[in-house]
Scaffold this motif. Structure first.
Motif, PDB file in Angstrom:
ATOM      1  N   VAL A  16       0.874  -1.172   0.000  1.00 34.23           N
ATOM      2  CA  VAL A  16       0.000   0.000   0.000  1.00 34.23           C
ATOM      3  C   VAL A  16       0.911   1.222   0.000  1.00 34.23           C
ATOM      4  O   VAL A  16       1.779   1.361   0.857  1.00 34.23           O
ATOM      5  N   ILE A  17       0.688   2.112  -0.988  1.00 39.98           N
ATOM      6  CA  ILE A  17       1.515   3.311  -1.117  1.00 39.98           C
ATOM      7  C   ILE A  17       0.611   4.524  -0.939  1.00 39.98           C
ATOM      8  O   ILE A  17      -0.385   4.675  -1.640  1.00 39.98           O
ATOM      9  N   ARG A  18       0.959   5.373   0.013  1.00 37.44           N
ATOM     10  CA  ARG A  18       0.203   6.598   0.276  1.00 37.44           C
ATOM     11  C   ARG A  18       1.171   7.765   0.238  1.00 37.44           C
ATOM     12  O   ARG A  18       2.210   7.725   0.880  1.00 37.44           O
ATOM     13  N   ASP A  19       0.818   8.781  -0.524  1.00 42.35           N
ATOM     14  CA  ASP A  19       1.653   9.975  -0.651  1.00 42.35           C
ATOM     15  C   ASP A  19       3.091   9.619  -1.031  1.00 42.35           C
ATOM     16  O   ASP A  19       4.042  10.195  -0.514  1.00 42.35           O
ATOM     17  N   GLY A  20       3.232   8.618  -1.910  1.00 41.54           N
ATOM     18  CA  GLY A  20       4.549   8.253  -2.415  1.00 41.54           C
ATOM     19  C   GLY A  20       5.373   7.358  -1.503  1.00 41.54           C
ATOM     20  O   GLY A  20       6.495   7.004  -1.847  1.00 41.54           O
ATOM     21  N   GLU A  21       4.841   6.971  -0.338  1.00 40.64           N
ATOM     22  CA  GLU A  21       5.590   6.122   0.590  1.00 40.64           C
ATOM     23  C   GLU A  21       4.861   4.807   0.819  1.00 40.64           C
ATOM     24  O   GLU A  21       3.637   4.776   0.942  1.00 40.64           O
ATOM     25  N   VAL A  22       5.623   3.729   0.903  1.00 45.28           N
ATOM     26  CA  VAL A  22       5.044   2.426   1.226  1.00 45.28           C
ATOM     27  C   VAL A  22       4.653   2.454   2.700  1.00 45.28           C
ATOM     28  O   VAL A  22       5.501   2.628   3.571  1.00 45.28           O
ATOM     29  N   ILE A  23       3.348   2.310   2.965  1.00 46.45           N
ATOM     30  CA  ILE A  23       2.889   2.333   4.352  1.00 46.45           C
ATOM     31  C   ILE A  23       2.538   0.943   4.873  1.00 46.45           C
ATOM     32  O   ILE A  23       2.349   0.766   6.070  1.00 46.45           O
ATOM     33  N   GLN A  24       2.451  -0.043   3.964  1.00 42.82           N
ATOM     34  CA  GLN A  24       2.152  -1.403   4.390  1.00 42.82           C
ATOM     35  C   GLN A  24       2.696  -2.382   3.364  1.00 42.82           C
ATOM     36  O   GLN A  24       2.523  -2.188   2.165  1.00 42.82           O
ATOM     37  N   THR A  25       3.359  -3.418   3.844  1.00 39.90           N
ATOM     38  CA  THR A  25       3.855  -4.495   2.997  1.00 39.90           C
ATOM     39  C   THR A  25       3.308  -5.813   3.533  1.00 39.90           C
ATOM     40  O   THR A  25       3.403  -6.087   4.729  1.00 39.90           O
ATOM     41  N   ILE A  26       2.731  -6.602   2.636  1.00 39.88           N
ATOM     42  CA  ILE A  26       2.143  -7.890   3.012  1.00 39.88           C
ATOM     43  C   ILE A  26       2.769  -8.958   2.132  1.00 39.88           C
ATOM     44  O   ILE A  26       2.821  -8.823   0.917  1.00 39.88           O
ATOM     45  N   ARG A  27       3.262 -10.024   2.743  1.00 34.33           N
ATOM     46  CA  ARG A  27       3.808 -11.165   1.996  1.00 34.33           C
ATOM     47  C   ARG A  27       2.972 -12.391   2.342  1.00 34.33           C
ATOM     48  O   ARG A  27       2.738 -12.677   3.507  1.00 34.33           O
ATOM     49  N   THR A  28       2.526 -13.085   1.305  1.00 38.03           N
ATOM     50  CA  THR A  28       1.717 -14.277   1.509  1.00 38.03           C
ATOM     51  C   THR A  28       2.010 -15.270   0.387  1.00 38.03           C
ATOM     52  O   THR A  28       2.900 -15.037  -0.428  1.00 38.03           O
ATOM     53  N   ASN A 112      -4.591   2.061  -8.798  1.00 33.19           N
ATOM     54  CA  ASN A 112      -4.674   3.440  -8.302  1.00 33.19           C
ATOM     55  C   ASN A 112      -6.065   3.646  -7.721  1.00 33.19           C
ATOM     56  O   ASN A 112      -7.059   3.660  -8.451  1.00 33.19           O
ATOM     57  N   VAL A 113      -6.125   3.785  -6.404  1.00 32.82           N
ATOM     58  CA  VAL A 113      -7.390   3.806  -5.679  1.00 32.82           C
ATOM     59  C   VAL A 113      -8.109   5.144  -5.873  1.00 32.82           C
ATOM     60  O   VAL A 113      -7.499   6.207  -5.771  1.00 32.82           O
ATOM     61  N   THR A 114      -9.420   5.053  -6.158  1.00 32.34           N
ATOM     62  CA  THR A 114     -10.279   6.222  -6.323  1.00 32.34           C
ATOM     63  C   THR A 114     -11.475   6.084  -5.377  1.00 32.34           C
ATOM     64  O   THR A 114     -11.585   5.096  -4.660  1.00 32.34           O
ATOM     65  N   GLY A 150      -6.533   7.939  -3.630  1.00 27.56           N
ATOM     66  CA  GLY A 150      -5.182   8.458  -3.826  1.00 27.56           C
ATOM     67  C   GLY A 150      -4.080   7.461  -3.520  1.00 27.56           C
ATOM     68  O   GLY A 150      -2.926   7.681  -3.893  1.00 27.56           O
ATOM     69  N   ASP A 151      -4.412   6.365  -2.830  1.00 26.76           N
ATOM     70  CA  ASP A 151      -3.403   5.338  -2.551  1.00 26.76           C
ATOM     71  C   ASP A 151      -3.098   4.541  -3.807  1.00 26.76           C
ATOM     72  O   ASP A 151      -3.885   4.502  -4.754  1.00 26.76           O
ATOM     73  N   THR A 152      -1.960   3.883  -3.795  1.00 26.92           N
ATOM     74  CA  THR A 152      -1.580   2.929  -4.823  1.00 26.92           C
ATOM     75  C   THR A 152      -1.427   1.581  -4.152  1.00 26.92           C
ATOM     76  O   THR A 152      -0.832   1.483  -3.082  1.00 26.92           O
ATOM     77  N   LEU A 153      -1.975   0.548  -4.765  1.00 30.12           N
ATOM     78  CA  LEU A 153      -1.835  -0.816  -4.259  1.00 30.12           C
ATOM     79  C   LEU A 153      -1.093  -1.620  -5.315  1.00 30.12           C
ATOM     80  O   LEU A 153      -1.599  -1.814  -6.420  1.00 30.12           O
TER      81      LEU A 153
END
Length: 161
Positions: A16-28, A112-114, A150-153
């Motif tokens: 999950v990327i918010r304002d250009g920064e990775v705020i969450q990383t999930i590995r599965t 790109n989340v809307t 505005g987030d990017t996934l």
């Protein structure tokens, strides 16, 4: 690219990327379903005629109970920039390093989340079509990804064979 323990399935990376920064990383890891195994068999044993490449990642709000007979992704998200999307073409092919070694490639889709409010994404599936089609594998995220406008996934699926 990390080595894959095929007993756990193929790795899936979600960011999950918010304002250009990775705020969450999930590995599965994914769970391959019957149609996925048959797809691999058909492609590897009979060639490409009549078989579409695995290029599409779909997202869901559900925590899945993976079953080998699944053919669709329950509660597939179709709005807010999170609808099933093609990667365009696979990336990062890695050839075997030894005789009978495994090879791999990746499918990466950027969503790109809307929209308004937040959406909790809990799982994903890999398909060979923009709608309908054959589901190759499904994966629960070990931690839900909550996204907002505005987030990017980013979802990167590694296929090892």
């Amino acid at each position: 690219m990390e080595q894959t323990d095929l007993r756990k399935g193929n790795p899936v990376l979600v960011e999950v990327i918010r304002d250009g920064e990775v705020i969450q990383t999930i590995r599965t890891y994914n769970e391959r379903v019957d149609a996925g195994a048959f797809w691999q068999y058909e492609r590897m044993s009979k060639g490409e005629t009549g078989y579409n490449p695995l290029l599409y990642i779909a997202l869901s709000t559900d925590n899945l109970t993976p079953l080998k007979t699944h053919t669709t992704l329950s509660n597939e998200i179709t709005t807010n920039g999170l609808a099933r999307t093609s990667c365009g073409s696979p990336i990062n092919y890695t050839a075997p390093t030894s005789l009978n070694g495994s090879a791999s490639f990746q499918i990466k889709v950027t969503f790109n989340v809307t929209g308004t409010g937040s959406i909790t994404v809990r799982s994903a599936a890999l398909f060979d079509a923009a709608s309908g089609g054959n589901m190759f594998a499904e994966a629960n995220f070990n931690t839900a990804a909550t996204v907002q406008n505005g987030d990017t996934l980013n979802v990167t699926w590694t296929i090892t064979f």
